[in-house]
Design a protein around this motif. Sequence first.
Motif, PDB file in Angstrom:
ATOM      1  N   ALA A  93      36.613  52.518  26.689  1.00  0.00           N
ATOM      2  CA  ALA A  93      37.504  51.369  26.538  1.00  0.00           C
ATOM      3  C   ALA A  93      37.696  51.119  25.050  1.00  0.00           C
ATOM      4  CB  ALA A  93      36.913  50.141  27.217  1.00  0.00           C
ATOM      5  N   ASP A  94      38.923  50.995  24.632  1.00  0.00           N
ATOM      6  CA  ASP A  94      39.249  50.663  23.247  1.00  0.00           C
ATOM      7  C   ASP A  94      39.704  49.213  23.234  1.00  0.00           C
ATOM      8  OD1 ASP A  94      38.628  53.180  22.331  1.00  0.00           O
ATOM      9  OD2 ASP A  94      40.655  53.931  22.576  1.00  0.00           O
ATOM     10  N   LEU A  95      38.980  48.394  22.490  1.00  0.00           N
ATOM     11  CA  LEU A  95      39.247  46.966  22.438  1.00  0.00           C
ATOM     12  C   LEU A  95      39.826  46.598  21.084  1.00  0.00           C
ATOM     13  CD1 LEU A  95      35.829  45.751  23.905  1.00  0.00           C
ATOM     14  CD2 LEU A  95      37.887  46.428  25.153  1.00  0.00           C
ATOM     15  N   MET A  96      40.726  45.619  21.079  1.00  0.00           N
ATOM     16  CA  MET A  96      41.264  45.098  19.827  1.00  0.00           C
ATOM     17  C   MET A  96      41.001  43.603  19.764  1.00  0.00           C
ATOM     18  SD  MET A  96      44.818  47.233  19.215  1.00  0.00           S
ATOM     19  CE  MET A  96      45.629  45.749  18.827  1.00  0.00           C
ATOM     20  N   SER A  97      40.887  43.108  18.542  1.00  0.00           N
ATOM     21  CA  SER A  97      40.649  41.691  18.350  1.00  0.00           C
ATOM     22  C   SER A  97      41.804  40.874  18.927  1.00  0.00           C
ATOM     23  CB  SER A  97      40.484  41.392  16.866  1.00  0.00           C
ATOM     24  OG  SER A  97      41.622  41.824  16.158  1.00  0.00           O
ATOM     25  N   ALA A  98      41.493  39.701  19.417  1.00  0.00           N
ATOM     26  CA  ALA A  98      42.491  38.808  20.001  1.00  0.00           C
ATOM     27  C   ALA A  98      42.223  37.404  19.491  1.00  0.00           C
ATOM     28  CB  ALA A  98      42.395  38.842  21.524  1.00  0.00           C
ATOM     29  N   PRO A  99      43.152  36.509  19.454  1.00  0.00           N
ATOM     30  CA  PRO A  99      44.509  36.642  19.969  1.00  0.00           C
ATOM     31  C   PRO A  99      45.501  37.196  18.963  1.00  0.00           C
ATOM     32  CG  PRO A  99      44.158  34.388  19.362  1.00  0.00           C
ATOM     33  CD  PRO A  99      42.856  35.135  19.101  1.00  0.00           C
ATOM     34  N   PHE A 152      38.810  39.694  22.963  1.00  0.00           N
ATOM     35  CA  PHE A 152      39.260  41.079  22.917  1.00  0.00           C
ATOM     36  C   PHE A 152      40.435  41.309  23.855  1.00  0.00           C
ATOM     37  CE2 PHE A 152      34.749  41.548  21.776  1.00  0.00           C
ATOM     38  CZ  PHE A 152      34.860  42.275  20.605  1.00  0.00           C
ATOM     39  N   LEU A 153      41.280  42.237  23.472  1.00  0.00           N
ATOM     40  CA  LEU A 153      42.337  42.753  24.331  1.00  0.00           C
ATOM     41  C   LEU A 153      42.033  44.217  24.586  1.00  0.00           C
ATOM     42  CD1 LEU A 153      45.480  41.371  22.471  1.00  0.00           C
ATOM     43  CD2 LEU A 153      44.490  40.505  24.594  1.00  0.00           C
TER      44      LEU A 153
END
Length: 132
Positions: free
Chosen positions: A51-57, A109-110
């Motif tokens: 799973a690759d997560l990106m910072s949110a929002p 995370f997104l």
Amino acid sequence: MRARLRQIHIDGHTFTWRAALHHVQVDGFYHRAVYVRAWGAGGKNSQKLEADLMSAPGPYVVDNGYPTPADVRAVIICGLKSGWQPEQRGGTFVLSDREHGATFTVPGFLLADPVRPGESAQPTTHEAQQRG
């Protein structure tokens, strides 16, 4: 430096996981991104969850954050509910925004479609919806 392997116990099952920080550029802004990889009881011989997560929002300067065990637990549970079979030998199950983003809920995370360090990513479906 090698990523440290950690263990987490969920519903009587032991999973091994690791995470690595990096950043990706989306529309000129840098986002903190985290590669999360997990394996079942068979270790690295079992089917891998990616799973690759990106910072949110939204965009901010890359920080030194690291996913908590609660974040990793949520990723693993989402993987299991989405069809990941950690008891299967070999192969990789990828959680991507395109296929699993609607059911993915990890605060902060997104879920991203797979990206690699230095690549410019497209905004995730959910990030695009947040922007309007």
